[in-house]
Design a protein around this motif. Structure first.
Motif, short mmCIF file in Angstrom:
data_model
loop_
_atom_site.label_atom_id
_atom_site.label_comp_id
_atom_site.label_asym_id
_atom_site.label_seq_id
_atom_site.Cartn_x
_atom_site.Cartn_y
_atom_site.Cartn_z
N HIS A 80 0.83 -1.21 0.00
CA HIS A 80 0.00 0.00 0.00
C HIS A 80 0.86 1.26 0.00
O HIS A 80 0.63 2.20 0.78
CB HIS A 80 -0.95 0.01 1.20
N GLY A 81 1.86 1.27 -0.87
CA GLY A 81 2.64 2.48 -1.08
C GLY A 81 3.90 2.60 -0.26
O GLY A 81 4.45 3.70 -0.16
N ARG A 82 4.39 1.51 0.31
CA ARG A 82 5.59 1.59 1.14
C ARG A 82 6.64 0.60 0.62
O ARG A 82 6.60 -0.59 0.93
CB ARG A 82 5.28 1.29 2.60
N SER A 83 7.58 1.09 -0.16
CA SER A 83 8.70 0.27 -0.59
C SER A 83 9.78 0.31 0.49
O SER A 83 9.65 1.01 1.50
CB SER A 83 9.26 0.80 -1.92
N LEU A 84 10.86 -0.44 0.27
CA LEU A 84 11.93 -0.48 1.27
C LEU A 84 12.54 0.90 1.48
O LEU A 84 12.79 1.33 2.62
CB LEU A 84 13.00 -1.49 0.86
N GLY A 85 12.81 1.61 0.38
CA GLY A 85 13.38 2.94 0.51
C GLY A 85 12.45 3.91 1.21
O GLY A 85 12.88 4.74 2.02
N LYS A 86 11.16 3.81 0.92
CA LYS A 86 10.20 4.71 1.56
C LYS A 86 10.04 4.39 3.05
O LYS A 86 9.85 5.29 3.87
CB LYS A 86 8.86 4.63 0.84
N VAL A 87 10.11 3.12 3.40
CA VAL A 87 10.05 2.75 4.82
C VAL A 87 11.26 3.33 5.55
O VAL A 87 11.15 3.85 6.67
CB VAL A 87 9.97 1.23 4.98
N ALA A 88 12.44 3.22 4.94
CA ALA A 88 13.65 3.75 5.58
C ALA A 88 13.61 5.26 5.73
O ALA A 88 14.14 5.80 6.72
CB ALA A 88 14.88 3.34 4.76
N CYS A 89 12.98 5.96 4.81
CA CYS A 89 12.90 7.42 4.86
C CYS A 89 11.61 7.93 5.49
O CYS A 89 11.41 9.14 5.59
CB CYS A 89 13.03 8.00 3.45
N GLY A 90 10.75 7.03 5.91
CA GLY A 90 9.49 7.45 6.54
C GLY A 90 8.49 8.04 5.57
O GLY A 90 7.80 9.00 5.92
N LEU A 91 8.40 7.48 4.36
CA LEU A 91 7.50 8.01 3.34
C LEU A 91 6.45 6.96 2.99
O LEU A 91 6.60 5.77 3.27
CB LEU A 91 8.28 8.41 2.08
N ARG A 92 5.40 7.42 2.34
CA ARG A 92 4.34 6.53 1.86
C ARG A 92 3.65 7.18 0.67
O ARG A 92 3.49 8.40 0.64
CB ARG A 92 3.32 6.23 2.96
N VAL A 93 3.23 6.36 -0.29
CA VAL A 93 2.46 6.84 -1.43
C VAL A 93 0.98 6.68 -1.10
O VAL A 93 0.53 5.59 -0.73
CB VAL A 93 2.80 6.06 -2.72
#
Length: 320
Positions: A80-93
């Protein structure tokens, strides 16, 4: 901070991710994808050494599409919008309305990302993100999505107006175990922003939330209590129970503190009192409000010898 408005006219305060954090997340995702692509390519080349050049070329193209294009699409869809890089940077689509993305959103983002990230080394994506007011690249624009920050600095929380005193402790026997966290969040967001809504829209939202909450608890809302008051009272009951579990306060002390459940005549008992009439010396437009949720549900008793006066409108429209 950006306010996204849901279909129910509730504003969600979300922080759009900017270029540095998004670039770092994309870089981490690309490093992982390239590592997987190299490993898969080596395995495919070793397994297809006996095939001709055309077959190996077709397998190479298929590997590229599956790993570098299909992989990110599958990851964003399943998480649901959370790739590994986004999880590490605290982001979500998320979608433009703040909801979770679906396969079609991830597909559009991934397909356009091949052009603006892989083929142009991210130049088009960087330019689009810098130009956009919310830091969106072309894939987000066409997919109707937005990358937001999930980890934000702690700030002052929105104020939830308390229910009137005569509702305190009235819902202590409700079973709240079946109420999902999403419904609690929707109730809290409504209560903190109800004064910003159109009166008719706000009343309709309160009725829908109250009906959903009553269906989850198995107990209908009391007759004569406005839905906003009912929501506030049940939310306060939940917060009281959470505080009791967190700080170890006894149920007796909690009930005595709010005066709702203590037995008449017991120490600390105080019966719920109706709102008092303001002194007559107050001008009509300056009288203090008894409750932020309106005047319905508990009639106001005027002082002996005084005429009943109308209270200023609170923005709630009584049901037809």
């Amino acid at each position: 901070m950006s306010e996204l408005v849901t279909g129910e006219a509730v504003a969600l305060e979300l922080r759009p991710a900017r270029l540095p954090s998004r670039a770092l997340a994309v870089l981490l995702d690309l490093l992982l994808a390239v590592a997987v692509y190299v490993a898969v390519t080596v395995a495919v080349v070793a397994a297809t050494a006996s095939l001709d050049e055309a077959a190996r070329m077709a397998l190479s193209i298929a590997t590229f599409l599956l790993v570098l294009v299909g992989g990110p699409i599958a990851v964003e869809t399943l998480s649901h919008g959370r790739s590994l890089g986004k999880v590490a940077c605290g982001l979500r689509v998320v979608r433009d309305d703040g909801g979770p993305i679906r396969f079609r959103h991830a597909l559009v983002r991934g397909a356009i990302g091949v052009v603006e990230i892989l083929m142009t080394f991210g130049v088009i994506a960087c330019i689009a993100s810098l130009v956009s007011a919310r830091g969106r690249r072309l894939g987000d624009v066409f997919a109707g999505t937005l990358v937001v920050r999930e980890r934000v600095p702690a700030g002052p929380t929105a104020f939830v107006p308390p229910p009137p005193p005569w509702l305190a402790g009235r819902f202590s026997a409700l079973d709240l175990s079946a109420v999902p966290d999403g419904l609690w969040l929707a109730i809290r967001q409504y209560l903190t922003r109800m004064q910003q809504l159109d009166p008719q829209v706000g009343w309709g939202m309160a009725e829908r939330l109250a009906a959903d909450l009553a269906s989850r608890t198995g107990t209908p809302a009391p007759a004569g209590v406005p839905p906003a008051m009912y929501l506030a009272a049940v939310l306060q009951e939940r917060q009281t129970r959470e505080a009791r579990r967190a700080f170890g306060k006894s149920p007796a002390s909690e009930r005595t503190a709010d005066g709702g459940d203590a037995l008449p005549g017991a120490p600390g008992f105080s019966a719920p009192q109706p709102p008092t009439t303001p002194p007559l010396s107050y001008p009509a437009e300056a009288r203090p409000e008894t409750s932020a949720y309106g005047t319905g549900g508990h009639p106001e008793t005027p002082a002996p010898g005084t005429a009943r006066t109308e209270r200023p409108s609170t923005g709630f429209v009584p049901p037809a």
